[in-house]
Design an enzyme around this catalytic site. Sequence first.
Site, PDB file in Angstrom:
ATOM      1  N   ASP A   8       0.851  -1.186   0.000  1.00  0.00           N
ATOM      2  CA  ASP A   8       0.000   0.000   0.000  1.00  0.00           C
ATOM      3  C   ASP A   8       0.888   1.236   0.000  1.00  0.00           C
ATOM      4  O   ASP A   8       2.114   1.136   0.023  1.00  0.00           O
ATOM      5  CB  ASP A   8      -0.950  -0.023   1.193  1.00  0.00           C
ATOM      6  CG  ASP A   8      -0.226   0.068   2.535  1.00  0.00           C
ATOM      7  OD1 ASP A   8       1.006   0.288   2.549  1.00  0.00           O
ATOM      8  OD2 ASP A   8      -0.882  -0.082   3.571  1.00  0.00           O
ATOM      9  N   ASP A  17      -8.082  -7.292  -0.043  1.00  0.00           N
ATOM     10  CA  ASP A  17      -7.215  -7.501   1.116  1.00  0.00           C
ATOM     11  C   ASP A  17      -7.964  -7.022   2.342  1.00  0.00           C
ATOM     12  O   ASP A  17      -8.845  -6.162   2.252  1.00  0.00           O
ATOM     13  CB  ASP A  17      -5.902  -6.724   0.992  1.00  0.00           C
ATOM     14  CG  ASP A  17      -6.077  -5.256   1.386  1.00  0.00           C
ATOM     15  OD1 ASP A  17      -5.660  -4.877   2.507  1.00  0.00           O
ATOM     16  OD2 ASP A  17      -6.656  -4.483   0.591  1.00  0.00           O
TER      17      ASP A  17
END
Length: 376
Positions: A92, A271
Amino acid sequence: MKFTLAATDAHSKARAGEIETAHGTIQTPIFMPVGTAGTVKAVHQRELKDDIKAQIILGNTYHLYLRPGLDTIEKAGGLHKFNGWDGPILTDSGGYQVYSLSGVRKIKEEGVTFCSHIDGSKHLFTPEGVMDIQRTIGADIIMAFDECTPYPCDFTYARQSMEMTHRWLKRCCDRFDSTESKYGYDQTLFPIVQGSTYKDLRIKSAETIASFNREGNAIGGLSVGEPAEEMYEMTDIVCKILPTDKPRYLMGVGTPVNLLENIALGIDMFDCVMPTRNARNGMLFTSNGIINIQNEKWKNNFSPLEADSELFADTQYTKAYLRHLMQSKEILAAQIASLHNLHFYLWLMKEARNQIIAGTFYDWKNKMVKQLAQRL
């Protein structure tokens, strides 16, 4: 990176595909276990690969930047070499930490200044800097720097934040395209759609993100407290705009029911910390519903954690035994529960894919969401 569609569902927008990366091929739809600090909590890499059959895991830019630090990761040869995971990795951008660390950060056009949760030291994340950090971490898929707005969020703030995210995306792309991977393999940049729960903002953001023509696209700013129906509405709107020949990644989602409903809307990648975080607190996900293993009712229940023993033939323990471990605060309890939940999530994605290819996904999904939502 290359994405190939293998099948689509006739009664929904569900898709089955394949993503080819430098570290292996990912069959979609897929759930990606979250490895915040370079590890999926309580789970060995061997178990991820051999038992759970994980195809890709996540690393967290913010946490890895602070500890162990970029110098250590670069000396190791990147995160793959550092943590011993030889499959694909996605990182991320730190944008979610911008959201979650609201008390210790300041957002400006240049970037985000924040204080470390470890020692209070001050740091600056810019779009350019975040690209450099993720180059050093060495993930196969890296995310653009964005701001994840809270829920609820007023329209003006959501619009201004979205527009800044778009300006940051331009800077991310410029930096990414002017630099190269440090470890000799290709990396891929995904932009992120924002816009809170406002339909017109989501449409504008999806159109803007699509115009950058990157190899994949992500949807952020959902699963932050909004009702599930609003999440589905925003996802549906965005998936109608994002190109069909590129993978779509819905960030931070979610429950097994959320996953199936969003697959039906055209999402390929997910996720969430839920399977491992909830596991450590005694919540188990099964094909028949949700179990709180801490409850007294399981004390003398010697049936396996998953009723369908074919799903987990090699990793079965009884409910009574796991409850005993939880009550005793044994470390093994977190391991068993985490393995179980991740195994179930990955099984659910594999079965969804099989149902899409077989042309039976829609009816199967409608049956499963009723079962999965039950509290046992």
